[in-house]
Write an enzyme that holds these catalytic residues in place. Structure first.
Site, short mmCIF file in Angstrom:
data_model
loop_
_atom_site.label_atom_id
_atom_site.label_comp_id
_atom_site.label_asym_id
_atom_site.label_seq_id
_atom_site.Cartn_x
_atom_site.Cartn_y
_atom_site.Cartn_z
N ARG D 243 0.86 -1.18 0.00
CA ARG D 243 0.00 0.00 0.00
C ARG D 243 0.89 1.23 0.00
NH1 ARG D 243 -1.17 2.62 4.46
NH2 ARG D 243 -1.46 0.91 5.96
N HIS D 247 -3.45 4.48 4.77
CA HIS D 247 -4.57 3.54 4.89
C HIS D 247 -5.84 4.17 4.34
CE1 HIS D 247 -7.35 0.62 6.58
NE2 HIS D 247 -7.97 1.59 7.22
N TYR D 256 4.29 5.04 11.50
CA TYR D 256 4.63 3.61 11.61
C TYR D 256 5.50 3.06 10.49
CZ TYR D 256 0.46 3.33 8.59
OH TYR D 256 -0.47 3.52 7.58
C1 LIG Z 1 -13.65 -6.81 12.38
C2 LIG Z 1 -12.93 -5.55 12.10
N1 LIG Z 1 -12.02 -5.10 12.98
C3 LIG Z 1 -11.39 -3.92 12.80
C4 LIG Z 1 -11.64 -3.16 11.69
C5 LIG Z 1 -10.97 -1.80 11.51
N2 LIG Z 1 -10.04 -1.82 10.38
C6 LIG Z 1 -10.42 -1.37 9.17
S1 LIG Z 1 -9.25 -1.64 8.01
C7 LIG Z 1 -8.21 -2.37 9.12
C8 LIG Z 1 -6.91 -2.94 8.65
C9 LIG Z 1 -7.12 -4.02 7.66
O1 LIG Z 1 -5.91 -4.52 7.20
P1 LIG Z 1 -5.84 -5.51 5.96
O2 LIG Z 1 -6.77 -6.65 6.16
O3 LIG Z 1 -4.41 -5.83 5.78
O4 LIG Z 1 -6.40 -4.70 4.72
P2 LIG Z 1 -5.83 -3.37 4.06
O5 LIG Z 1 -6.48 -2.22 4.77
O6 LIG Z 1 -4.35 -3.37 4.22
O7 LIG Z 1 -6.26 -3.42 2.65
C10 LIG Z 1 -8.79 -2.36 10.39
C11 LIG Z 1 -8.14 -2.88 11.61
C12 LIG Z 1 -12.58 -3.66 10.78
N3 LIG Z 1 -12.91 -3.00 9.66
N4 LIG Z 1 -13.21 -4.85 11.01
#
Ligand SMILES: Cc1ncc(C[n+]2csc(CCOP(=O)(O)OP(=O)(O)O)c2C)c(N)n1
Ligand SMILES: Cc1ncc(C[n+]2csc(CCOP(=O)(O)OP(=O)(O)O)c2C)c(N)n1
Ligand SMILES: [Mg+2]
Ligand SMILES: [Mg+2]
Lengths: 326, 346, 326, 346
Positions: D243, D247, D256
């Site tokens: 990425r 975010h 970070y």
């Molecule tokens: C069950 C749940 N817990 C926490 C979140 C909050 N949250 C949104 S995106 C994220 C990180 C997700 O990381 P990843 O799966 O690697 O996807 P990326 O954002 O890197 O595409 C978090 C913790 C959420 N959406 N759903």
């Protein structure tokens, strides 16, 4: 059936009839196949309809409910079994964040015609996690229908109605009544959302649902012997709520007691008491009383009789309805 | 699959534990088997509501307890009554739950045995937490966490294994793969080559061991415990075993498996093979056998005697333990119940 | 701080002070380390106390709560963060079946001094799953304490009290108020379970908690301008519930409106309405009204203003309290 | 790790997709990148509340959509706007959620694209259900289910993979391993050798592929889709990517990760390498480049234009879709709101 069927048999019959009537109805969960469910509600379905219509899954409730969501999205009508009340909690996120909301999320473009069957409540001498009354969690969540039968005829009819309904239904089966034998009438399918007055009465109204209905009826019986004439309303459907039937009954009697097994705090009983207090304010001769489980985790078998609303506790509450004031 | 003593009692591998260790283990097996039998009898007599027997899995039960130090923790499931007893907890205290008196009858802090977990796999993250806390406190505690083959399908299994790996927590996950989750066979639980293979996805070493071979179990679990104690992180051990009896007395296994299969597994009985081995080496003498049987009978008698005592249960207990101090709401409710019971109300 | 601190800063201060005071307090969850939490409530904790006292976990809420249970069993005081309200649902089984029940299960031999922090509620223009008011799920579950501050001073004091408490606390942070700047008073640590009358008034009582307290106060302000004198009670603690303060306030005014963001059905607002109706029956001049979120999934940002209880809707409810009857 | 075109644009493997396929893919990349940029600009202008950019991950987005038939299903996350657009859904409909107008702006049934999932990993069991239902109905539909590296830690990931394997469901799980879950690095997410290795524990083939190499992605995903369509069950594909941007716009990545790391990954840009390759083979001409850029600008203009329209939202919608027929309670509440809005109340 020569003998009167049990509620389990009524439910089993409803599943069989629904599966025979509609090829998109599928049943799955833990132990529902060869075993026929730990309570035998799905007994014989795999034999009759084949593995593709009734099947066991891996042991994972979120997976079961989540898979049902996908199958409902793709044209099927899944009926899933949660083995016991507390074992539906792992599926909570799926139920709250998806089952309840996908219809709304998609502006009605995706409807989820699915049923989550949950044997619930106590009174069976079960150990911890096997006796929770979990209806409040579902009833508080917009997007779910929450239905619970109190008779075998309703168990059959409401389950058929739930399976046919275009929206997701949490179908709560009072396991305390699973083995109750009663005449089964297959024909009147009550529409979801209609309460029924199980007993007319002029002095006070007992409002109950599911496993508390027989207790309320027994209390009314006993009260009659003591000269008090109690009406009993069986909600049958918690969501939607039948305000009309409930309000009319309470207005007729001016007094009301709500009976439910679940802990009382922030519960379905709270809702009923609050609604009735608000809608019947000028008809009430006494505050609406609640007779519910205590605000404690479900107790061990040897103590459950002290926890559950029983006839005496209901009649105590009725006695408290300020009869001298009028 | 790791195996040291095969079902005929023949030694088929190297590094057998010392004879005293095996003898102690055998004694524990005898007691575990007797406990399963006694509990089954109590159920048939209606003195116990329900009992999930570990008949056939006693080697797992015994080994899980035996490899731990007193300061270590055991996280059992509902099926692990014999493991808890092997750890030294009075079986009567363990059976309190199944007598319907209270949810957990022993003191988890004093015994370092977590309450028996009913919601499947939910105890596994707790085990990781106990282990991680120990590490933060500088203690070398190890946590032995038990679960069944069915429980490996739950999300909590996954999360616990992953947390343990990421934090290098001192946890040994022992899966008693007894081939069934109530009626659901292993094939409906997993399409993987083995359950031990699940370790790969977490970076956790996975070992498959003959779960009816106490010798092999002892070696494999001892090594896993040592690894955890060294700070090298968690392990996943799959014990290949079988549930000989019904899931619980409420279950009807004829609906989902045939007796032939059960008979095949009876031949692989964990006691039998160890007895053959120890007898053949001369370590197990008729005197010792009698001694062990005596100890088992004594334990069984203790259980029977305790079971006939009807413990008085104070209804006020309903409210006493929900919070460390009852809320005003609970005090009100307790008063209501007290009034009812004293006949203050009807 | 020369400027008045935000609620986030008050919470951060509470965590820091608690960690400094007690070495067994540990903070963990998703993004709480280097990032300091998506709302920065844990900002600087890892830097100040090290990785072992404040750390990021894998992304799994059941795992986080479950690990906290184990750490609490083994002598620590974990404070875990759920990133948003709806993202606590995956941990539901852990919370309901274990966090709430282990103390009771073990007859008090194992107590779980742990805090689950949940930013909750709407009004921030957030998308779905980021604005749920989930308090009813927790409040209905015996064994949990449920606390929610409405001011920065309470945010600090109640979080300190929650961390020190021997029982598990679900600590609900009204994220709508996260950026509210207010004087912070570090000294009066309110014991958990005490409501506070935020505003005295003689005509009717508004009962609110968390994010609805400022709204209730604004409504009271506006009502005052219109000649009506409203009291406002801030619950601060949903469980235990401060019946004494609430009942006294309602008895003084004879009228009450409950205000809460969550869908009203089978909610905390239902409980309050039911309790007040029962306990103040003979003092009530009008039915207790509830002004709550509608029974719908939390709506998209552009519609949330229609959903949330606002000043006008509260004043409508007050207008409805049958003033002509008296 | 599977790779066909390296970051310099050099071909390093066999079995490159046909030039037309790569050219189509390149065009889609250009549009995807433009969509990310346009959405970012709209956020900066305050016309979009929030946007989780897939800048740097466009090859995954494009490939996931490209390998599907019209009858197949796509299960995207919040970060997969570009994948949904690549599948043919109007970006304006996709952005409805991020505009705050409604939760899902396109028709999942008509487009065969599930609503973008926000609660992590929860969409994966749905994907299995859609696939299993298709099989029961005798359809050869394949389901492409997307998630991130962080989401692999959730219990639902585990349960979905396991269900898919046990039922041999036609699902391709594509994990975009972009190294972060918001601020949490991969090392805190998993101690496994790779995320693809998680397949082992389910009996599901796991493949690691360069997620910035459209050619390799196309080949790997095409094979996984074919396998699923044949009835041979699910696959797990881990795409190694990054990425590049925050975010979401609300995030501050400087807390970070350092810029150096980002710079290193910029060099592995998925567009760049494919452009070099296609230019070197002569397939990509300046005219085509201009053509693609034009199409991208047209799309961007369409998005901008749509964004300036303020869609009137009827507050009654609050109640309209909760159930197929509103409950009496909702009808009452709708009437209350209508009365308020018509000034019936204060
Ligand atoms: C069950 C749940 N817990 C926490 C979140 C909050 N949250 C949104 S995106 C994220 C990180 C997700 O990381 P990843 O799966 O690697 O996807 P990326 O954002 O890197 O595409 C978090 C913790 C959420 N959406 N759903
Ligand atoms: C979360 C949850 N779901 C369902 C159950 C009901 N249940 C009790 S035991 C059991 C089977 C468990 O199988 P396994 O993990 O293999 O352990 P075993 O009983 O074979 O020792 C089931 C489904 C439960 N206890 N918890
Ligand atoms: Mg098993
Ligand atoms: Mg990621």
């Amino acid at each position: 059936m020569s003998e009167k069927p049990t509620m389990i048999q009524a439910l089993n019959r409803a599943l069989r009839d629904a599966m025979a009537a509609d090829g998109s109805v599928v049943v799955f969960g833990e132990d529902v196949g060869a075993l026929g469910g730990v309570f035998r509600v799905t007994d014989g379905l795999t034999a009759e309809f084949g593995e593709s219509r009734c099947f066991d899954t891996p042991l994972a409730e979120a997976g079961i409910v989540g898979m049902a969501v996908g199958m409902a999205m793709n044209g099927m009508r899944p009926v899933v079994e949660m083995q016991f009340d507390a074992f539906a909690y792992p599926a909570f996120e799926q139920i709250i964040s998806h089952v309840a909301k996908i219809g709304n999320r998609t502006r009605g473009r995706v409807r989820l015609p699915m049923v989550i069957r949950v044997p619930y409540g106590g009174g069976i001498g079960g150990v911890e996690h096997h006796c929770d009354s979990s209806e409040a969690y579902y009833a508080h969540t917009p997007g779910l229908l929450v239905v619970t039968p109190a008779t075998n005829t309703d168990a059959y009819g409401l389950l058929r109605a739930a399976i046919e309904h275009p929206d997701p239904v949490v179908f709560l089966e009072p396991k305390k009544q699973y083995f109750t034998k009663e005449e089964l009438d297959l024909h009147p399918v009550p529409p979801i959302g209609q309460a029924v007055v199980r007993r007319e009465g002029s002095d006070a109204t007992l409002i109950a649902y599911g496993p508390s209905v027989p207790v309320a009826l027994a209390a009314a019986e006993q009260a009659a012997a003591e000269g008090r004439d109690l009406a009993v309303v069986d909600l049958r459907s918690i969501v939607p709520f039948d305000d009309e039937t409930v309000t009319a009954a309470v207005r007729r009697t001016g007094r009301a007691v709500v009976v439910a097994e679940a802990p009382g705090f922030a519960s379905v009983a709270s809702e009923i008491a609050a609604r009735v207090s608000e809608r019947c304010f000028h008809h009430l001769e006494a505050p609406v009383r609640r007779v519910t489980g205590f605000d404690v985790p479900y107790p061990p078998p040897k103590l459950e009789r002290h926890h559950l609303p029983g006839v005496d506790r209901i009649l105590d509450a009725v006695d408290d309805l300020q009869w001298e004031v009028t | 699959m790791e195996r040291l003593i095969d079902e005929t009692g023949a030694v088929v591998g190297h590094g057998l534990p010392a004879p005293e260790v095996l003898l102690d283990g055998y004694r524990a097996l005898v007691l575990a088997r007797r406990l399963n039998e006694q509990a089954g009898a109590l159920v048939r007599q209606g003195r116990l509501a329900v009992y999930p027997s570990s008949h056939g899995q006693e080697a797992c039960q015994v080994a899980a307890a035996a490899v731990l130090e007193e300061t270590d923790w055991l996280f059992p499931t509902y099926r692990d009554v014999a493991a808890i007893a092997a750890r030294g907890v009075d079986p009567l205290d363990v059976l309190v739950m199944l007598r319907g008196e209270w949810h957990c009858g022993y003191d988890p802090i004093a015994t370092r045995v977590a309450p028996q977990a009913t919601p499947l796999a939910t105890q596994l993250p707790h085990a990781v937490g106990v282990g991680h806390a120990a590490r933060l406190k500088g203690e070398d505690t190890v946590v032995m966490a038990l679960c069944g083959d069915g429980a490996t399908s739950e999300g909590d299994f996954h999360e616990a294994l992953n947390f343990a790996a990421v934090f290098a927590a001192p946890v040994v996950f022992l899966v008693q793969n007894n081939k069934y989750a109530i009626s659901v066979p292993l094939s409906r639980q997993s399409a993987a080559e083995s359950l031990a293979a699940k370790g790969v996805g977490y970076g956790v070493p996975g070992v498959r061991v003959d779960g009816n071979d106490l010798a092999a179990l002892t070696v494999v679990l001892t090594e896993a415990v040592a690894r955890a104690r060294r700070g090298d992180g968690p392990s996943l051990v799959e014990a290949d075993t079988y549930r000989i009896q019904a899931h619980t007395n409420a279950d009807d296994p004829s609906r989902y498996r045939d007796d032939e299969e059960v008979q095949r597994w009876r031949l692989r009985d964990p006691l039998l093979r160890l007895r053959v081995h120890l007898t053949s080496t001369g370590a197990l003498t008729p005197e010792l056998e009698a001694d062990f049987a005596g100890a088992a009978e004594e334990m069984a008698a203790h259980v029977r005697a305790g079971m006939s005592q009807d413990n008085a249960l104070d209804p006020a207990e309903l409210f006493a333990h929900v919070y460390s101090t009852p809320t005003p709401q609970l005090r009100e409710q307790a008063a209501q119940l007290a009034a009812e019971l004293s006949g203050g109300d009807r």
